[in-house]
Design a protein around this motif. Structure first.
Motif, short mmCIF file in Angstrom:
data_model
loop_
_atom_site.label_atom_id
_atom_site.label_comp_id
_atom_site.label_asym_id
_atom_site.label_seq_id
_atom_site.Cartn_x
_atom_site.Cartn_y
_atom_site.Cartn_z
N LEU A 183 0.85 -1.19 0.00
CA LEU A 183 0.00 0.00 0.00
C LEU A 183 0.88 1.23 0.00
N PHE A 184 1.10 1.80 -1.19
CA PHE A 184 1.84 3.05 -1.29
C PHE A 184 1.49 3.69 -2.64
N GLY A 185 1.92 4.90 -2.83
CA GLY A 185 1.77 5.54 -4.13
C GLY A 185 0.53 6.39 -4.27
N ARG A 186 0.54 7.16 -5.34
CA ARG A 186 -0.55 8.09 -5.66
C ARG A 186 -1.88 7.36 -5.89
N SER A 187 -1.84 6.20 -6.51
CA SER A 187 -3.00 5.35 -6.70
C SER A 187 -2.49 3.91 -6.75
N GLU A 188 -3.42 2.95 -6.74
CA GLU A 188 -2.99 1.57 -6.82
C GLU A 188 -2.29 1.30 -8.15
N SER A 189 -2.77 1.91 -9.23
CA SER A 189 -2.13 1.72 -10.54
C SER A 189 -0.74 2.36 -10.58
N HIS A 190 -0.58 3.50 -9.94
CA HIS A 190 0.76 4.12 -9.88
C HIS A 190 1.72 3.24 -9.08
N MET A 191 1.23 2.64 -8.00
CA MET A 191 2.06 1.71 -7.23
C MET A 191 2.50 0.53 -8.09
N ARG A 192 1.57 -0.01 -8.87
CA ARG A 192 1.91 -1.16 -9.70
C ARG A 192 2.86 -0.78 -10.82
N ALA A 193 2.66 0.40 -11.39
CA ALA A 193 3.56 0.86 -12.46
C ALA A 193 4.98 1.02 -11.92
N GLU A 194 5.11 1.59 -10.73
CA GLU A 194 6.44 1.73 -10.13
C GLU A 194 7.05 0.36 -9.84
N THR A 195 6.23 -0.55 -9.35
CA THR A 195 6.73 -1.90 -9.07
C THR A 195 7.25 -2.56 -10.34
N LEU A 196 6.50 -2.44 -11.43
CA LEU A 196 6.94 -3.04 -12.69
C LEU A 196 8.23 -2.41 -13.17
N GLY A 197 8.34 -1.11 -13.09
CA GLY A 197 9.56 -0.45 -13.54
C GLY A 197 10.79 -0.91 -12.78
N LEU A 198 10.68 -0.97 -11.46
CA LEU A 198 11.82 -1.41 -10.65
C LEU A 198 12.12 -2.89 -10.88
N MET A 199 11.08 -3.68 -11.10
CA MET A 199 11.27 -5.11 -11.35
C MET A 199 12.01 -5.33 -12.67
N LEU A 200 11.60 -4.62 -13.73
CA LEU A 200 12.26 -4.78 -15.02
C LEU A 200 13.72 -4.35 -14.96
N LYS A 201 14.01 -3.31 -14.20
CA LYS A 201 15.41 -2.89 -14.05
C LYS A 201 16.22 -3.96 -13.34
N GLU A 202 15.63 -4.55 -12.31
CA GLU A 202 16.33 -5.60 -11.56
C GLU A 202 16.53 -6.84 -12.42
N LEU A 203 15.53 -7.17 -13.24
CA LEU A 203 15.64 -8.34 -14.12
C LEU A 203 16.49 -8.07 -15.35
N ASP A 204 16.82 -6.80 -15.58
CA ASP A 204 17.67 -6.40 -16.70
C ASP A 204 17.08 -6.88 -18.03
N THR A 205 15.79 -6.65 -18.21
CA THR A 205 15.14 -7.06 -19.45
C THR A 205 15.44 -6.12 -20.61
N GLY A 206 15.83 -4.87 -20.27
CA GLY A 206 15.88 -3.86 -21.30
C GLY A 206 14.47 -3.38 -21.61
#
Length: 297
Positions: free
Chosen positions: A68-91
């Motif tokens: 539970l964080f972020g401006r909205s639940e969708s913003h929280m999920r978008a941030e989660t995806l961005g950080l996850m992709l960087k960690e997974l180094d998908t490009g």
């Protein structure tokens, strides 16, 4: 299936398709899991077309941790995806999603333009009825419950697939996570997230203002909403098309009443709401495989 920790919470994910394929993120709607019926058939169809599809349980979905964080639940999920992709180094990836997953995908592309090469969305939520309906489904009942029964009441709330008890059953860690969040913080976040579902004339989709769409500068495909679809109005897909420079709006690859028919099938126990999605595989693959100069035309 694998797990990765993002912002202090574990996210469950998996890849479907060849390891050397172009990475495509597929995000479903609601608080539904990556394993919700109808999602995997589309992923497998895209994988058969040579794509490496990332399926993920967003925070507050499936077996992932409650967050539970972020401006909205969708913003929280978008941030989660961005950080996850960087960690997974998908490009950079192709970003796709339907219903609430369309909103998550749009916001992700705004927040992480360097990680998106293309955007394809369908069944976009918008308009007064649809937006207020989501407030009722995801926020207002929570606020009433936490105020009257505390966080313990939240853990016992009945609801749609993806309810808080479902999240605890799928991931027992979530009981302790909710207790640690507590009633006060839970209520504060729900009040903040509620704002996204208050209809506003300058927000074509919940929680996203008109001007923010200027941040989407990748080739974008929008599948038009059905004429009678009150949850994902035709008007909203056309508004989003108008706001994303160079986007392409196409007719739905499924019957005009697909949402109504699949909803009725779910209620009758003969099908599920995302069953029609696999029919979009051919147009999605064509879009993903286009040369950049054609997509930008």
């Amino acid at each position: 299936m694998a797990e990765i920790e993002v912002n202090g919470g574990r996210v469950v994910y998996e890849f479907v398709g060849p390891e050397d394929g172009q990475v495509v993120v597929l995000t479903p709607g609601g608080r539904f899991s990556k394993d919700y019926p109808g999602v995997r058939p589309l992923a497998e169809a895209l994988a058969a077309g040579g794509k490496r599809v990332l399926l993920w349980d967003r925070p507050n979905c499936g077996a992932s941790d409650i967050q539970l964080f972020g401006r909205s639940e969708s913003h929280m999920r978008a941030e989660t995806l961005g950080l996850m992709l960087k960690e997974l180094d998908t490009g950079p990836v192709v970003v796709t999603g339907g219903s609430g997953g369309a909103r998550d995908s749009i916001i992700f592309t705004m927040m992480y333009p360097e990680l998106a090469t293309r955007l394809a969305v369908w069944s976009i939520v918008g308009g007064v009825y649809s937006t207020m309906s989501l407030a009722s489904v995801y926020i207002l009942s929570e606020l009433r419950t936490v105020r009257s029964k505390g966080i313990e009441g939240i853990m016992e709330m009945p609801g749609l697939a993806g309810s808080w008890p479902d999240l605890i059953a799928a991931n027992p860690r979530n009981k302790d996570r909710l207790l640690a969040i507590g009633a006060g913080e839970f209520e504060r976040v729900m009040n903040r997230w509620l704002d996204a579902f208050v209809p506003k004339p300058n927000e074509p989709i919940p929680g996203v203002s008109d001007w923010e769409f200027e941040g989407i500068r990748v080739p974008t495909l929008i599948i038009r909403g059905g004429v009678g679809d009150f949850d994902h109005p035709k008007r909203t897909s056309m508004e989003v098309h108008c706001l994303i420079n160079g986007s392409r709006l196409i007719e739905p690859p499924w019957p005009e009443d697909a949402w109504e028919s699949s909803s009725a099938a779910r209620d009758a126990g003969t099908g599920n709401i995302f069953d029609p999605w696999v029919q979009a595989a051919p147009v999605l693959l064509d879009f993903m495989n286009e040369p950049d100069e054609i997509s930008a035309a």
